[in-house]
Design a protein around this motif. Structure first.
Motif, mmCIF file in Angstrom:
data_model
loop_
_atom_site.group_PDB
_atom_site.id
_atom_site.type_symbol
_atom_site.label_atom_id
_atom_site.label_comp_id
_atom_site.label_asym_id
_atom_site.label_seq_id
_atom_site.Cartn_x
_atom_site.Cartn_y
_atom_site.Cartn_z
ATOM 1 N N MET A 74 0.811 -1.215 0.000
ATOM 2 C CA MET A 74 0.000 0.000 0.000
ATOM 3 C C MET A 74 0.846 1.268 0.000
ATOM 4 S SD MET A 74 -3.209 -0.558 -0.252
ATOM 5 C CE MET A 74 -3.928 0.934 0.410
ATOM 6 N N ASN A 75 1.973 1.249 0.713
ATOM 7 C CA ASN A 75 2.850 2.411 0.708
ATOM 8 C C ASN A 75 3.835 2.252 -0.450
ATOM 9 O OD1 ASN A 75 4.748 4.423 1.193
ATOM 10 N ND2 ASN A 75 4.448 4.310 3.401
ATOM 11 N N SER A 77 6.046 4.385 -1.581
ATOM 12 C CA SER A 77 7.224 5.243 -1.513
ATOM 13 C C SER A 77 8.504 4.446 -1.715
ATOM 14 C CB SER A 77 7.286 5.950 -0.156
ATOM 15 O OG SER A 77 6.133 6.741 0.051
ATOM 16 N N ASP A 78 9.473 5.071 -2.365
ATOM 17 C CA ASP A 78 10.756 4.423 -2.595
ATOM 18 C C ASP A 78 11.500 4.217 -1.276
ATOM 19 O OD1 ASP A 78 12.955 3.504 -4.326
ATOM 20 O OD2 ASP A 78 13.973 5.305 -3.618
ATOM 21 N N ILE A 79 11.406 5.189 -0.395
ATOM 22 C CA ILE A 79 12.080 5.103 0.907
ATOM 23 C C ILE A 79 11.044 5.232 2.017
ATOM 24 C CG2 ILE A 79 13.833 6.076 2.432
ATOM 25 C CD1 ILE A 79 14.956 4.993 -0.164
ATOM 26 N N ILE A 80 11.041 4.274 2.937
ATOM 27 C CA ILE A 80 10.204 4.335 4.130
ATOM 28 C C ILE A 80 11.141 4.182 5.314
ATOM 29 C CG2 ILE A 80 8.234 3.378 5.365
ATOM 30 C CD1 ILE A 80 7.346 2.083 2.727
ATOM 31 N N ALA A 81 11.390 5.271 6.006
ATOM 32 C CA ALA A 81 12.408 5.284 7.057
ATOM 33 C C ALA A 81 11.830 5.765 8.382
ATOM 34 C CB ALA A 81 13.566 6.187 6.636
ATOM 35 N N HIS A 82 12.405 5.237 9.463
ATOM 36 C CA HIS A 82 12.033 5.664 10.818
ATOM 37 C C HIS A 82 13.303 5.766 11.654
ATOM 38 C CE1 HIS A 82 7.730 5.352 10.070
ATOM 39 N NE2 HIS A 82 7.978 4.217 9.456
ATOM 40 N N PRO A 83 14.118 6.792 11.392
ATOM 41 C CA PRO A 83 15.398 6.920 12.099
ATOM 42 C C PRO A 83 15.257 7.201 13.586
ATOM 43 C CG PRO A 83 14.965 8.857 10.739
ATOM 44 C CD PRO A 83 13.918 7.843 10.387
ATOM 45 N N ASP A 84 14.038 7.437 14.058
ATOM 46 C CA ASP A 84 13.815 7.655 15.494
ATOM 47 C C ASP A 84 13.427 6.368 16.206
ATOM 48 O OD1 ASP A 84 11.431 7.536 14.044
ATOM 49 O OD2 ASP A 84 10.329 8.697 15.548
#
Length: 407
Positions: A74-75, A77-84
């Motif tokens: 569903m998402n 996006s090329d990049i799915i990030a959670h650096p937190d």
């Protein structure tokens, strides 16, 4: 009749005029087609705005019935990030590759003289795109498309392999085997599994009468390095459940094989390989268990560098380009071993495409153990954080290790 049904009917008509294909071939082709269609619709996220929300799986009307879309689809996006986030709570992905699961290690006492090192997995829940603890399993391997995972129960070795539906969280089917299995890995196309067999639990630790870790106390626990309990491997057809076993006799007098040294498929799945603790670093076998030379394009790979070959097969992930605290790794020619590029990254984990990889990396000057998932690019010194940094040492109970799959 929609497009998918037309494709399926066409495949079946062709199959009638040709030798029989593997069971489930048409469905696998359609699954690949859907994933490629999803990727074509993807939009490239800017490096400075990589954190994006994860879409929730919803019903999609198709073929006159409800079809559920996976959160990893569903998402777009090329990049799915959670650096937190460390450990991660929400879906992390780059290109076609996603963090499908991760695990932590813990040591459980089983007797006065023994302990077992156990993994606890957090697996992506395809209904909502979040990683959910599932402590039923000792080992997990996620198939391409991230709808199915192969799982092994606790108390290794076990005599059945589960196929877990990542949308429902339930096992769709059990594949029984005659010999005890303690390791599993999918082939790159998801059609086969290699299951490593052991006569005893390879994660068993026994008490020693010397100070192993230098803390001034004896009675530390470690694996038995004097012998190997690995007996061979099954090649399992996922569609039919057919499991063919091959014996591999392991002479471990020199400790050349770790207590857990599982088999995995070669790039083309025509062979399997397992790591060695010294040169040549890996040994290949045909699917009948006979030792064979390394394929020409995998001769210079190392089993402990997880990324291995690029999607086009022209590049290979190499080892550190320096010491233990380095933030650089090599990209080599898979046929010669010659260094072609140097990229940021403490350890190369997965190819995203022919130019980008996911790696562990540290902030220069920080502890070598405080590493985070990052996106590295050939020809660039910049990295894009995908997760928060891990804490503690290699033996910390809350330290997590990733499991990747194509989405």
């Amino acid at each position: 009749m929609n497009v998918d049904e037309l494709v399926r009917d066409s495949l079946r008509e062709q199959a009638a005029e040709q030798p029989p294909l593997e069971p489930g071939f048409a469905d696998r082709v359609l699954n690949v087609r859907r994933r490629r269609r999803t990727r074509r619709m993807a939009t490239v996220a800017a490096a400075t705005a990589a954190v994006v929300a994860v879409a929730v799986a919803v019903p999609l009307l198709e073929s006159g019935k409800d079809e559920v879309r996976l959160a990893s689809e569903m998402n777009k996006s090329d990049i799915i990030a959670h650096p937190d986030q460390s450990p991660p709570r929400d879906l992390i992905a780059a290109g076609d590759v996603a963090l499908a699961a991760y695990y932590t290690n813990d040591t459980v006492k089983t007797s006065e003289d023994t302990k077992v090192q156990q993994r606890t997995y957090r697996i992506l829940d395809q209904r909502n795109g979040k990683y959910v603890k599932d402590d039923r399993w000792s080992m997990v391997s996620v198939a391409p498309g991230m709808r199915t995972a192969a799982v092994l129960e606790r108390n290794l070795p076990v005599k059945r392999i589960g196929l877990l539906d990542l949308l429902t969280g339930e096992v769709d089917r059990w594949i029984p085997v005659e010999r005890g299995v303690a390791g599993i890995e999918f082939s790159s196309d998801g059609s086969k599994l290699v299951a490593t067999t052991y006569s005893e639990n390879p994660d068993l630790l026994t008490r020693q009468d010397y100070d192993l870790d230098g803390d001034g106390k004896k009675n530390d626990y470690e694996p038995d390095r004097s012998s190997s309990h690995r007996t061979g491997f099954y090649v399992v057809d996922v569609d039919t459940g057919q499991a063919d076993w091959s014996e591999v006799v392991t002479d471990n007098q020199d400790g050349i094989v770790n207590s857990r040294q599982d088999f995995a498929f070669s790039d083309d799945a025509k062979f399997v390989y397992a790591g060695l603790t010294m040169e040549p670093n890996q040994q290949f076998y045909d699917l009948k268990g006979n030792e064979v030379p390394a394929p020409p394009n995998e001769k210079y790979l190392h089993w402990f560098v997880q990324a291995r070959l690029s999607p086009n097969g022209k590049l290979a992930a190499g080892d550190f380009a320096g010491g233990a605290k380095t933030t650089a790794s090599e990209i080599v020619d898979p046929y010669t071993g010659k260094r072609l590029h140097k990229v940021r990254g403490q350890q190369l984990l997965a190819w995203v495409d022919n130019k980008r990889l996911i790696a562990w990396d540290i902030t220069p000057g920080d502890s070598e153990f405080h590493n985070a998932l990052v996106l590295v690019t050939i020809g660039s010194d910049k990295t894009l954080p995908l997760s928060g940094a891990r804490k503690g040492s290699d033996l910390s109970a809350d330290r997590w290790d990733p499991v990747f799959a194509t989405r």
